[in-house]
Design an enzyme around this catalytic site. Structure first.
Site, short mmCIF file in Angstrom:
data_model
loop_
_atom_site.label_atom_id
_atom_site.label_comp_id
_atom_site.label_asym_id
_atom_site.label_seq_id
_atom_site.Cartn_x
_atom_site.Cartn_y
_atom_site.Cartn_z
N VAL A 129 35.31 11.31 -12.56
CA VAL A 129 36.61 11.72 -12.44
C VAL A 129 37.12 12.76 -11.90
O VAL A 129 37.92 12.89 -10.71
CB VAL A 129 37.16 11.63 -13.90
CG1 VAL A 129 38.62 12.06 -13.86
CG2 VAL A 129 36.92 10.29 -14.84
N ASP B 78 32.18 23.34 -12.77
CA ASP B 78 31.46 22.42 -13.51
C ASP B 78 30.34 23.44 -13.87
O ASP B 78 29.70 24.48 -13.29
CB ASP B 78 30.66 21.39 -12.52
CG ASP B 78 30.04 20.20 -13.52
OD1 ASP B 78 30.90 19.36 -13.50
OD2 ASP B 78 29.19 20.53 -14.19
N THR C 127 39.53 10.77 -21.67
CA THR C 127 40.34 9.77 -22.70
C THR C 127 40.05 10.39 -24.01
O THR C 127 39.03 10.69 -24.66
CB THR C 127 39.52 8.56 -22.43
OG1 THR C 127 39.63 7.88 -21.16
CG2 THR C 127 40.23 7.47 -23.63
N THR D 273 34.15 12.19 -22.66
CA THR D 273 34.65 12.05 -24.08
C THR D 273 33.76 11.05 -24.53
O THR D 273 34.13 9.83 -24.62
CB THR D 273 36.06 11.87 -24.36
OG1 THR D 273 36.49 10.90 -23.19
CG2 THR D 273 36.75 13.38 -24.13
N ARG E 175 25.91 5.86 -17.56
CA ARG E 175 26.68 6.19 -18.96
C ARG E 175 27.03 4.90 -19.73
O ARG E 175 27.64 3.88 -19.43
CB ARG E 175 27.90 6.71 -18.64
CG ARG E 175 27.71 8.03 -18.21
CD ARG E 175 29.18 8.61 -17.83
NE ARG E 175 29.89 7.86 -16.84
CZ ARG E 175 31.27 8.20 -16.24
NH1 ARG E 175 31.76 9.19 -16.88
NH2 ARG E 175 31.61 7.30 -15.52
N CYS F 4 33.90 3.84 -20.49
CA CYS F 4 35.40 3.68 -20.93
C CYS F 4 35.57 2.34 -21.95
O CYS F 4 35.74 2.55 -22.98
CB CYS F 4 36.26 3.22 -19.62
SG CYS F 4 36.62 4.84 -18.53
#
Length: 424
Positions: free
Chosen positions: A16, A34, A120, A85, A331, A260
């Protein structure tokens, strides 16, 4: 603060944050931060291992600098937080990365600064979780000394058509004036336009239901696939027929993983339960989608048994490990459910995926992908991810990987119906 006074920092340079930082870096000075020093060094070297940003695009962001030193954030006055998240082993929101990022920013936060979150979350998390951390660490007061905003990310990993600039951006701010400024900042790079939500909580809720809606719709199609399989009806043929109606939604059955869709619904249900409401449809959809790996293996085992293929001690090839096609993103991939379930039958499982990082696969899931394919070696083949390499192979070359008697399960409708033994 005027827009010309904005000194931007993007905190978190994953799938992102990096594309966003690159687009801003083509137009204005921006710091990409980062905590992963290896990631920073690779980006300084001009390469993004996630493959979300091409090397030429990285080079074009001439105003973008990188750092893993938190003190370098002190020069910024607008911070965009794009950290993961995830959920924990109990399927509860894990806000640790978000809290740590807020602590890092809080140490350099100054009067007049703005912190915008893109990660999110559930409705209310920005103001109930993140802002108190910023206040506590900085000693400043929210909406008096500093401000906040929320603009949900809409990155689709591996999608070269829908990019950060041509996806309409939802924005919000903690005051009307800050909302206007945040909207203007994003408007600099978002060619598709922006939608200014009336509050941070509305923007948070909008994001979390985007993926919850998709999850529930896929769960419905998965359930229909289970029914049609029992009836001996080809699910894809049914969906193609139903899809001739103009308002039929083109969802397909399958494993629901990724950062997501398989995660975000748990953020919403967590918040709902905290206020005394027990979600029925959302959690039912999650349970069904999470069970699909076990269903796939049960179907494969039945098919092997019918063909008198010895299950225990057999070899099965799983083609694909990434959570989606043409993307190295591991992920929350649900392919691991298939691998683990096959292991319960004492089956020797080989996983092949030309896209994923082998060290990451081992570190995250304890899976060591094989380096190459071997013909005539397998009792079962599960075509789990529709990578372009697998599509180009076609049925004949994929079949050649199997023993004379084997079962081919096509999860992604890569092959024609007659070319596979099993399909969802």
């Amino acid at each position: 603060m005027r827009i010309e006074d904005v000194k931007l920092a993007v905190v978190g340079l994953g799938y992102v944050g990096l594309p966003l930082a690159v687009e801003f870096g083509k137009k204005r000075p921006v710091l990409g931060f980062d905590i992963n020093k290896r990631r920073i060094e690779a980006l300084k070297g001009g390469h993004d291992h996630t493959l979300e940003v091409e090397d030429d695009d990285l080079a074009a962001a001439t105003h973008l600098s990188y750092s893993a030193d938190a003190e370098s954030l002190a020069d910024a006055n607008v911070f965009i937080v794009t950290v993961p998240t995830p959920i924990d082993q109990y399927k509860q929101p894990d806000l640790t990365p978000l809290i740590r990022a807020s602590e890092t920013i809080g140490r350099v936060l100054k009067r007049g600064d703005i912190v915008i979150y893109e990660s999110t979350v559930y409705p209310g998390a920005t103001e109930e979780v993140c802002v108190p951390v910023l206040e506590s660490v900085s000693g400043l007061r929210f909406n008096e000394d500093f401000y906040a905003g929320y603009s949900p990310e809409r990155i689709n990993p591996g999608d070269k058509l829908h990019r950060v600039t041509n996806i309409l951006k939802v924005t919000s701010g903690s005051t009307p004036e800050i909302a206007d400024l945040i909207d203007s900042i994003y408007a600099e790079v978002i060619t598709a336009g922006t939608h200014k939500a009336p509050s941070i909580r509305v923007a948070e809720a909008a994001k979390v239901i985007e993926n919850t809606q998709r999850d529930v719709n896929i769960a419905l199609i998965n359930e229909l696939a289970l029914i049609f399989n029992k009836l001996g009806i080809d699910t894809q043929a049914v969906l193609e027929a139903a899809g001739t109606k103009w308002n039929f939604l083109p969802f397909r059955p399958g494993l629901v993983g990724g950062h997501c869709i398989g995660v975000d619904p748990y953020y919403l249900t967590h918040k709902a339960q905290s206020i005394g409401y027990h979600p029925e449809i959302i959690l039912a959809g999650r349970r069904l989608n999470d069970s699909m790996g076990g269903y796939v293996v049960s179907q494969l085992i039945k098919a092997m048994t019918k063909r008198r293929i010895q299950v225990q001690g057999s070899r099965v090839l799983v083609m694909g490990l990434a959570f989606k096609e043409n993307c190295p993103d591991l992920r929350n991939t649900r392919i691991v459910d298939i691998v683990q379930e096959l292991g319960e039958y004492n089956i020797e499982v080989d996983v092949y995926d030309p896209w994923v990082d082998k060290d990451e696969a081992m570190n995250e899931y304890g899976i060591q992908p094989i380096a190459g394919l071997q013909e005539g070696a397998y009792d079962g083949i599960v075509l789990a991810v529709a990578h372009e390499q697998f599509v180009e192979m076609g049925a004949e070359k994929i079949r050649a990987l199997g023993k004379p008697e084997h079962v081919l399960y096509d999860l992604k409708y890569v092959l024609a119906a007659h070319a596979a033994d099993l399909r969802l």
